[in-house]
Scaffold this motif. Structure first.
Motif, mmCIF file in Angstrom:
data_model
loop_
_atom_site.group_PDB
_atom_site.id
_atom_site.type_symbol
_atom_site.label_atom_id
_atom_site.label_comp_id
_atom_site.label_asym_id
_atom_site.label_seq_id
_atom_site.Cartn_x
_atom_site.Cartn_y
_atom_site.Cartn_z
ATOM 1 N N LEU A 156 0.838 -1.207 0.000
ATOM 2 C CA LEU A 156 0.000 0.000 0.000
ATOM 3 C C LEU A 156 0.871 1.255 0.000
ATOM 4 O O LEU A 156 0.643 2.204 -0.763
ATOM 5 C CB LEU A 156 -0.930 -0.019 1.221
ATOM 6 N N GLN A 157 1.890 1.242 0.870
ATOM 7 C CA GLN A 157 2.817 2.388 0.953
ATOM 8 C C GLN A 157 3.460 2.687 -0.409
ATOM 9 O O GLN A 157 3.479 3.833 -0.855
ATOM 10 C CB GLN A 157 3.920 2.080 1.972
ATOM 11 N N VAL A 158 3.978 1.641 -1.063
ATOM 12 C CA VAL A 158 4.683 1.829 -2.329
ATOM 13 C C VAL A 158 3.721 2.282 -3.424
ATOM 14 O O VAL A 158 4.079 3.100 -4.273
ATOM 15 C CB VAL A 158 5.429 0.531 -2.742
ATOM 16 N N TYR A 159 2.480 1.760 -3.385
ATOM 17 C CA TYR A 159 1.505 2.206 -4.387
ATOM 18 C C TYR A 159 1.211 3.700 -4.198
ATOM 19 O O TYR A 159 1.166 4.463 -5.178
ATOM 20 C CB TYR A 159 0.213 1.396 -4.303
ATOM 21 N N SER A 186 4.050 5.640 -5.545
ATOM 22 C CA SER A 186 4.092 5.684 -7.015
ATOM 23 C C SER A 186 3.078 6.675 -7.584
ATOM 24 O O SER A 186 3.210 7.131 -8.710
ATOM 25 C CB SER A 186 3.837 4.286 -7.600
ATOM 26 N N LYS A 187 2.063 7.021 -6.777
ATOM 27 C CA LYS A 187 1.031 7.968 -7.222
ATOM 28 C C LYS A 187 1.189 9.344 -6.551
ATOM 29 O O LYS A 187 0.249 10.115 -6.452
ATOM 30 C CB LYS A 187 -0.370 7.409 -6.908
ATOM 31 N N GLN A 188 2.421 9.622 -6.079
ATOM 32 C CA GLN A 188 2.733 10.899 -5.409
ATOM 33 C C GLN A 188 1.911 11.114 -4.126
ATOM 34 O O GLN A 188 1.516 12.225 -3.786
ATOM 35 C CB GLN A 188 2.524 12.116 -6.324
ATOM 36 N N PHE A 189 1.638 10.036 -3.401
ATOM 37 C CA PHE A 189 0.901 10.088 -2.140
ATOM 38 C C PHE A 189 -0.369 10.937 -2.246
ATOM 39 O O PHE A 189 -0.421 12.061 -1.732
ATOM 40 C CB PHE A 189 1.796 10.609 -1.003
ATOM 41 N N PRO A 190 -1.405 10.407 -2.907
ATOM 42 C CA PRO A 190 -2.675 11.146 -3.017
ATOM 43 C C PRO A 190 -3.166 11.595 -1.640
ATOM 44 O O PRO A 190 -3.092 10.828 -0.667
ATOM 45 C CB PRO A 190 -3.626 10.114 -3.633
ATOM 46 N N ARG A 217 -6.549 6.928 5.120
ATOM 47 C CA ARG A 217 -7.882 6.365 4.870
ATOM 48 C C ARG A 217 -7.808 4.835 4.769
ATOM 49 O O ARG A 217 -8.588 4.117 5.375
ATOM 50 C CB ARG A 217 -8.408 6.972 3.567
ATOM 51 N N TRP A 218 -6.815 4.345 4.034
ATOM 52 C CA TRP A 218 -6.666 2.905 3.840
ATOM 53 C C TRP A 218 -6.181 2.199 5.105
ATOM 54 O O TRP A 218 -6.553 1.056 5.357
ATOM 55 C CB TRP A 218 -5.733 2.616 2.655
ATOM 56 N N PHE A 219 -5.361 2.862 5.910
ATOM 57 C CA PHE A 219 -4.960 2.277 7.194
ATOM 58 C C PHE A 219 -6.212 2.025 8.048
ATOM 59 O O PHE A 219 -6.344 0.972 8.684
ATOM 60 C CB PHE A 219 -3.989 3.217 7.935
ATOM 61 N N VAL A 220 -7.121 2.998 8.053
ATOM 62 C CA VAL A 220 -8.357 2.855 8.836
ATOM 63 C C VAL A 220 -9.212 1.719 8.274
ATOM 64 O O VAL A 220 -9.727 0.883 9.027
ATOM 65 C CB VAL A 220 -9.148 4.183 8.846
ATOM 66 N N TYR A 221 -9.349 1.660 6.939
ATOM 67 C CA TYR A 221 -10.107 0.566 6.320
ATOM 68 C C TYR A 221 -9.545 -0.796 6.737
ATOM 69 O O TYR A 221 -10.274 -1.693 7.148
ATOM 70 C CB TYR A 221 -10.019 0.616 4.784
ATOM 71 N N ASP A 255 15.191 -0.224 3.515
ATOM 72 C CA ASP A 255 15.327 0.642 2.333
ATOM 73 C C ASP A 255 14.705 -0.017 1.103
ATOM 74 O O ASP A 255 14.812 0.495 -0.004
ATOM 75 C CB ASP A 255 16.817 0.916 2.051
ATOM 76 N N ASP A 256 14.066 -1.170 1.320
ATOM 77 C CA ASP A 256 13.544 -1.922 0.176
ATOM 78 C C ASP A 256 12.273 -1.311 -0.407
ATOM 79 O O ASP A 256 11.909 -1.602 -1.538
ATOM 80 C CB ASP A 256 13.254 -3.370 0.584
ATOM 81 N N TYR A 257 11.590 -0.501 0.386
ATOM 82 C CA TYR A 257 10.315 0.061 -0.062
ATOM 83 C C TYR A 257 10.369 1.594 0.020
ATOM 84 O O TYR A 257 10.445 2.140 1.115
ATOM 85 C CB TYR A 257 9.163 -0.455 0.811
ATOM 86 N N PRO A 258 10.325 2.277 -1.119
ATOM 87 C CA PRO A 258 10.456 3.740 -1.096
ATOM 88 C C PRO A 258 9.236 4.430 -0.476
ATOM 89 O O PRO A 258 8.129 3.904 -0.511
ATOM 90 C CB PRO A 258 10.583 4.099 -2.582
ATOM 91 N N GLY A 259 9.495 5.606 0.112
ATOM 92 C CA GLY A 259 8.412 6.434 0.636
ATOM 93 C C GLY A 259 8.074 6.214 2.092
ATOM 94 O O GLY A 259 7.092 6.761 2.600
ATOM 95 N N LYS A 260 8.880 5.439 2.812
ATOM 96 C CA LYS A 260 8.540 5.109 4.212
ATOM 97 C C LYS A 260 8.479 6.358 5.089
ATOM 98 O O LYS A 260 7.563 6.509 5.906
ATOM 99 C CB LYS A 260 9.573 4.121 4.760
#
Length: 416
Positions: A343-346, A349-353, A359-363, A384-389
């Motif tokens: 979810l984080q990486v997605y 990839s979409k510039q953190f909408p 919202r998704w953490f709550v879901y 470091d394997d997943y960007p945007g942490k």
């Protein structure tokens, strides 16, 4: 009256004469000085030839070797140089550079010679990796004169891996985060030609290299990686990327959760069900499908929070697919962490909408797809394997604090 004082000169004449210090000490200093001079002269010879002299001799040796292909003669000549450790990396870089503008056969000869010298113990891995780093640093300046320099240097790297001069992991370390891109992928291509798919797959898996880390920061998405591997004929190294493409195709063709789950069961080997790569792929395609159908259609502005109706539609669609996620994630904390990273990486990839990650953490929490322990494990995990942490943590930190407190209070109520 006492005796008159004698003049100083006379006093000194009457006093007992000590041995003249200059005369006494004169010989030893001269002898010592002479000895040190002789020693220095001898020391100069012991230092051996200068770096320039060594380079010239090695260059001459290499010319002869490339002309006559006489390996034994080249190795003996190299041994005779008695090259000092401090010059070795520069010498090895020079040898590789020598054949860059020559033929494939010449580069092959140099690689073969380097392998032989390594087997003879004439240089070590650290010296070679130092030399290779130096070569990498020179590539950009030479690219105009040698357009195929990346392929040629990749050839040296591939040969050095095959001959165990350095490891694939060491090559990856020098090229991670897209450094000298696409060199690492070219190395894999060369290894594929030399070793074949089966042997390269084993070598690659043993190296524990994360292919996403080999891409430049801007391209660090599985979609981009899938395209690149397809282009280079290397998809066999990351089979779950192909699975992700198949999952997406099925979801688009028939977005019915039951049909989708049935397709997974019928088409994927059960060994994949607990594989982090599969969970990553499954979560990614579901997040992508659900958001494209609701809050993040093509062309949507990621900087604008979607309206409430779209958010409700998003949650309802996730609820429909909840049984699919539950089937693979229930009671699997480590796999739930993988799902959160997907979810984080997605989002990355979409510039953190705006508002999406929270919202998704709550879901995921409300629908009991991801447990509190998994969220906390994700929070504490350093990878470091997943960007945007970093950005992801900033966006959900307040909620995670609330979650931690809420869970603690619930435990206290349960124990009282």
């Amino acid at each position: 009256m006492g005796e008159p004082l004698l003049p100083t000169s006379q006093t000194s004449l009457l006093a007992p004469k000590p041995p003249p210090p200059i005369l006494h000490a004169k010989e030893p200093p001269i002898l010592i000085k002479q000895g040190s001079l002789d020693k220095n002269k001898g020391g100069k010879k012991d230092k051996g030839p200068s770096k320039d002299e060594v380079m010239k001799k090695v260059d001459s040796m290499l010319d002869d070797y490339l002309n006559n292909s006489n390996m034994e003669e080249a190795v003996n000549s190299f041994k005779e140089q008695k090259i000092q450790d401090r010059f070795m990396s520069a010498v090895l870089t020079s040898m590789m550079n020598k054949a860059l503008e020559k033929t494939d056969a010449d580069r092959e000869l140099v690689s073969t010679l380097l392998a032989k010298l390594k087997k003879e113990g004439l240089f070590n891995t650290a010296q070679f990796t130092g030399a290779f780093k130096e070569l990498l640093g020179q590539m950009a300046d030479k690219e105009r004169a040698i357009p195929k320099i990346f392929s040629y240097v990749a050839g040296y790297a591939a040969n050095s891996v095959v001959e165990e001069i350095m490891s694939l992991a060491e090559v990856a370390e020098m090229t991670e985060n897209g450094a000298h891109y696409p060199l690492f992928l070219l190395v894999l291509q060369q290894l594929n030609k030399t070793l074949g798919k089966a042997e390269l797959t084993k070598l690659f898996n043993d190296s524990k290299v994360n292919l996403l880390n080999m891409l430049p920061e801007i391209d660090k998405t599985k979609e981009k990686l899938a395209d690149i591997l397809e282009d280079k004929g290397l998809t066999f190294l990351f089979p779950l990327l192909r699975i992700q493409a198949e999952l997406w195709k099925q979801l688009k063709a028939n977005p019915n959760p039951t049909t989708f789950y049935k397709w997974i069961k019928e088409n994927l080997d059960p060994s994949h069900y607990k594989a982090p790569g599969f969970i990553n792929a499954l979560m990614t395609v579901l997040v992508k499908y659900i958001t494209q159908e609701t809050t993040l259609p093509e062309g949507a502005d990621p900087g604008v929070i979607p309206d409430k109706a779209l958010q409700e539609k998003e949650k309802t669609l996730l609820e429909k697919f909840n049984p699919v996620l539950q089937a693979f994630l229930q009671n699997e904390i480590n796999l739930q962490v993988v799902a959160v990273y997907a979810l984080q990486v997605y989002c990355y990839s979409k510039q953190f909408p705006k508002g999406m990650l929270l919202r998704w953490f709550v879901y995921l929490y409300d629908l009991e797809i991801v447990e509190e322990d998994a969220f906390m494990k994700w929070k504490e995990d350093i990878s470091d394997d997943y960007p945007g942490k970093g950005k992801a943590l900033f966006q959900v930190n307040t909620w995670l604090v609330w979650l931690s407190v809420a869970e603690s209070e619930e435990e206290e109520d349960g124990n009282s």
